[in-house]
Design a protein around this motif. Structure first.
Motif, PDB file in Angstrom:
ATOM      1  N   TYR A   7       0.846  -1.195   0.000  1.00  0.00           N
ATOM      2  CA  TYR A   7       0.000   0.000   0.000  1.00  0.00           C
ATOM      3  C   TYR A   7       0.878   1.239   0.000  1.00  0.00           C
ATOM      4  CZ  TYR A   7      -3.475  -3.461   0.946  1.00  0.00           C
ATOM      5  OH  TYR A   7      -4.282  -4.573   0.824  1.00  0.00           O
ATOM      6  N   ASN A  84      -3.302   3.286  -5.292  1.00  0.00           N
ATOM      7  CA  ASN A  84      -2.407   3.300  -4.126  1.00  0.00           C
ATOM      8  C   ASN A  84      -2.148   1.885  -3.597  1.00  0.00           C
ATOM      9  OD1 ASN A  84      -5.016   2.951  -3.129  1.00  0.00           O
ATOM     10  ND2 ASN A  84      -4.492   3.852  -1.141  1.00  0.00           N
ATOM     11  N   GLU A  85      -2.326   0.900  -4.474  1.00  0.00           N
ATOM     12  CA  GLU A  85      -2.159  -0.496  -4.046  1.00  0.00           C
ATOM     13  C   GLU A  85      -1.370  -1.239  -5.125  1.00  0.00           C
ATOM     14  OE1 GLU A  85      -5.742  -2.519  -2.343  1.00  0.00           O
ATOM     15  OE2 GLU A  85      -5.517  -3.650  -4.188  1.00  0.00           O
TER      16      GLU A  85
END
Ligand code: T46
Length: 140
Positions: A7, A84-85
């Motif tokens: 993350y 965001n991953e």
């Protein structure tokens, strides 16, 4: 199989979001290559190979897609739909990418430069490669 997702911290403010990725900090290897896959036709599945050495982080920075991972024993399907991953894909891991949304952009950070000799494109060769790796490790 343990799926390794990473993350990334967005630096958001009233203007919007920004994500910065640094090697050895956000990404667990030196980034030697970046490529991205987009405009994928409906119903297409890509990949169908493993790598001998390459490690990668896959990030669907826009839209969504799915990744089928196969370590020779277990299979897992992972949905990527957030910028965001990231998904860490180790070497010796069969991968297939599918179910791309029309707007999907799949960005890949790679630990090595492009090298066709690092690819294992035949599934039976992949299974044999995994078996050989295990035997080598067991014998240590
Ligand atoms: C992987 C998955 C997630 C290059 O010239 N340089 C490159 O760095 C790459 C990645 C590809 N190419 C050429 C080779 C082929 O003529 O681009 C064409 C398409 O590559 P490929 O069929 O290997 O694409 P995918 O989507 O099946 O696989 C790619 C990566 O090759 C692979 O390492 O893990 O994305």
């Amino acid at each position: 199989m343990q799926v390794k997702k990473v993350y990334f911290q967005p630096h958001g403010d009233e203007r919007g979001q920004l994500i910065a990725l640094e090697e050895y900090k956000d990404i667990p290897f030196q980034i030697r290559r970046v490529y991205y896959i987009y405009d994928t036709a409906e119903g297409v599945t890509r990949g169908y190979h493993a790598h001998k050495s390459l490690q990668q982080i896959l990030i669907c920075i826009h839209g969504s897609c799915k990744i089928r991972l196969d370590n020779g024993k277990e299979k897992e399907i992972v949905l990527l739909d957030k910028p965001n991953e990231g998904l860490y894909v180790s070497n010796a891991m069969w991968r297939e990418m599918f179910d791309f949304s029309p707007d999907a952009v799949l960005m890949v950070l790679a630990s090595e430069l492009y090298d066709e000799s690092d690819y294992i494109r035949n599934y039976n060769d992949f299974l044999e490669y995994v078996r050989n790796c295990e035997e080598t490790t067991d014998g240590e």
